[in-house]
Design a protein around this motif. Sequence first.
Motif, PDB file in Angstrom:
ATOM      1  N   LEU A  41       3.306  -2.519   5.488  1.00 50.22           N
ATOM      2  CA  LEU A  41       4.233  -1.731   4.610  1.00 50.22           C
ATOM      3  C   LEU A  41       5.188  -1.086   5.646  1.00 50.22           C
ATOM      4  CD1 LEU A  41       3.855   0.739   1.863  1.00 50.22           C
ATOM      5  CD2 LEU A  41       5.019   1.496   3.950  1.00 50.22           C
ATOM      6  N   GLY A  53       9.166   0.930   5.274  1.00 47.34           N
ATOM      7  CA  GLY A  53       9.983   1.505   4.357  1.00 47.34           C
ATOM      8  C   GLY A  53      11.465   1.537   5.108  1.00 47.34           C
ATOM      9  N   HIS A  87      12.931  10.202   0.972  1.00 43.77           N
ATOM     10  CA  HIS A  87      13.082  10.646   2.311  1.00 43.77           C
ATOM     11  C   HIS A  87      14.683  10.882   2.442  1.00 43.77           C
ATOM     12  CE1 HIS A  87       9.054   8.739   3.373  1.00 43.77           C
ATOM     13  NE2 HIS A  87       9.176   9.950   4.228  1.00 43.77           N
ATOM     14  N   TYR A  91       8.616  15.692   6.302  1.00 42.95           N
ATOM     15  CA  TYR A  91       9.084  14.186   5.988  1.00 42.95           C
ATOM     16  C   TYR A  91       7.961  13.205   6.608  1.00 42.95           C
ATOM     17  CZ  TYR A  91      12.245  10.243   7.214  1.00 42.95           C
ATOM     18  OH  TYR A  91      12.794   8.906   7.686  1.00 42.95           O
ATOM     19  N   GLN A 130       6.080  10.050   4.554  1.00 44.54           N
ATOM     20  CA  GLN A 130       5.828   8.933   5.264  1.00 44.54           C
ATOM     21  C   GLN A 130       4.326   8.313   5.094  1.00 44.54           C
ATOM     22  OE1 GLN A 130       8.297   8.359   8.968  1.00 44.54           O
ATOM     23  NE2 GLN A 130       7.030   6.401   9.286  1.00 44.54           N
ATOM     24  N   ASP A 168       3.544   7.241   1.912  1.00 46.09           N
ATOM     25  CA  ASP A 168       3.701   5.930   1.630  1.00 46.09           C
ATOM     26  C   ASP A 168       2.793   4.829   2.265  1.00 46.09           C
ATOM     27  OD1 ASP A 168       6.334   7.029   0.798  1.00 46.09           O
ATOM     28  OD2 ASP A 168       7.374   6.743   2.598  1.00 46.09           O
ATOM     29  N   GLN A 191       9.411   5.001  15.946  1.00 49.75           N
ATOM     30  CA  GLN A 191       8.256   5.462  14.666  1.00 49.75           C
ATOM     31  C   GLN A 191       6.874   5.901  15.088  1.00 49.75           C
ATOM     32  OE1 GLN A 191       9.260   6.739  11.626  1.00 49.75           O
ATOM     33  NE2 GLN A 191      11.324   6.423  12.505  1.00 49.75           N
TER      34      GLN A 191
HETATM   35  N1  TRP Z   1      10.985   7.023   8.608  1.00 51.14           N
HETATM   36  C1  TRP Z   1      11.082   5.457   8.879  1.00 51.14           C
HETATM   37  C2  TRP Z   1      12.468   5.579   9.483  1.00 51.14           C
HETATM   38  O1  TRP Z   1      13.246   6.406   9.756  1.00 51.14           O
HETATM   39  C3  TRP Z   1      11.313   5.200   7.062  1.00 51.14           C
HETATM   40  C4  TRP Z   1      10.057   5.203   6.503  1.00 51.14           C
HETATM   41  C5  TRP Z   1       9.743   6.113   5.353  1.00 51.14           C
HETATM   42  C6  TRP Z   1       8.940   4.488   6.712  1.00 51.14           C
HETATM   43  N2  TRP Z   1       8.483   5.809   5.026  1.00 51.14           N
HETATM   44  C7  TRP Z   1       8.086   4.625   5.723  1.00 51.14           C
HETATM   45  C8  TRP Z   1       8.525   3.371   7.705  1.00 51.14           C
HETATM   46  C9  TRP Z   1       6.777   3.997   5.767  1.00 51.14           C
HETATM   47  C10 TRP Z   1       7.422   2.862   7.815  1.00 51.14           C
HETATM   48  C11 TRP Z   1       6.544   3.179   7.033  1.00 51.14           C
HETATM   49  O2  TRP Z   1      12.930   4.371   9.523  1.00 51.14           O
END
Ligand code: TRP
Length: 327
Positions: free
Chosen positions: A5, A7, A43, A125, A129, A132, A147
Motif C-alpha cells: 500500500l 498513498g 491528509h 497526520y 497514515q 491507511d 517516510q
Molecule cells: N505521508 C505520505 C507522503 O507524504 C502519503 C501517505 C499517506 C502514505 N498515507 C500513506 C504513504 C500510506 C504510504 C502509505 O508521501
Amino acid sequence: MQRILSGIQPSGDVHLGNLLGALQNWVADQHTHESFHPIVDLHAVTVPQDPRELQAATLRLAQMLMAAGLDPDVCVLFVQSHVPEHTQLAWVLECTAGFGELRRMHQFKDKSADMDFVCAGLFTYPVLQAADIVLYDTDVVPVGDDQRQHIELTRDITQRFNARYGEVLVVPEHRIPPAGARVMDLQEPTRKMSKSAGEAPGTIWLLDEPDVVRRKIRRAVTDSHSEVRFDREAKPGVSNLLEILGAATGSTPRDLADVYDRYGPLKNDCAEAVVELLAPIRQRFAELRADPAETQRALATGAGTAGEIAAATMGRVREAMGFLPRR
Ligand code: TRP
C-alpha cells in the motif's frame, strides 16, 4: 501475493520525477502484488485547501494515475475519504500512539516550523497514515526514505496495539522501492524535480505538450566543458539528462554516456524519448477527461473493494477493544 500500500496526496500535478521515480514502480508492482493506492484527501486537509480545488485535484490525480498505467481493474485505486474506516481506525490508533512519539516526527517539525496556525490534524497526520496502512493488513509499504519514521511509528503502534488487545493487526514492513530514477530539476540539477517549482522551466509535467518538453530540455542547464560523462558531483546537469534518457528508454546512464560526445545530440534524444514516453499518457488522460464518469466509477469500485476489507479490520478492532456491538 504480498499486499502493498502506498498513498499519494492530491496536491498539484504529477511530474516526470514522480513518474520515473515512483509511479512506474507502482505500475509494475500491481502485477506482482496486491496493490492498494489511496488518494489521501484526508491528509491533504491538514493544511488549508480550497474545497473546489481539492475536489478537482482529487479527480484529476486519479485520472493522471490511470493514464500513467495504474489499472483500476488490477490494483485497488480509491479515494481515502470514501472509506470512513480510515478515520475510525485513526482515532483508535491515536489512543495507542504516544504524544511524545508524535512530537518527535521530523515531517511534523519541518512542516509546522513556519506556519502560524498548526492544526491538531497535522500533528496526528502520521497516525492517519498508520491507519491507511494497517486497515488493509498491508505487508509492505514501498515508500522513500523520507517516510521511514512514519512507517517505524506505524510498526510501533501496531505492535503496542497487539500487545494490549491480541494479534489483531498485521505489522507492516518498510521497503525502500527499487531505485527509480533520481530526476533533478532541469534548471537547478542539484535539487530534486519538484511540484513547488510551479511554472518553473526546471520541471516537466506529465501533461506538457511535446514542444514544451523540447524547449525545457533544450534549455536545461548543462555544465561547463562539453564532455559527456555520468558524474553527479562534477556534472549534475548532464548526468540528469543521462538519467532521464536512461529511465525513459530502459538503459543505464553510464552506458548512454559512452554513446554521446556532445550535449546537443544528448538533449535532442532525451527530449524525443520523453515526448514519446508521455504521448500515450497524455492521450489516455484526454480520453479520461472527456468522460469523468468512467473515473468516478472506477474509484467507486476501488472504494467498494477497499471498504469490505476495511470493515472487516474495524470489526476485529472493535471486538478486541470491547466496544459494545450495536444490535
Ligand atoms: N505521508 C505520505 C507522503 O507524504 C502519503 C501517505 C499517506 C502514505 N498515507 C500513506 C504513504 C500510506 C504510504 C502509505 O508521501
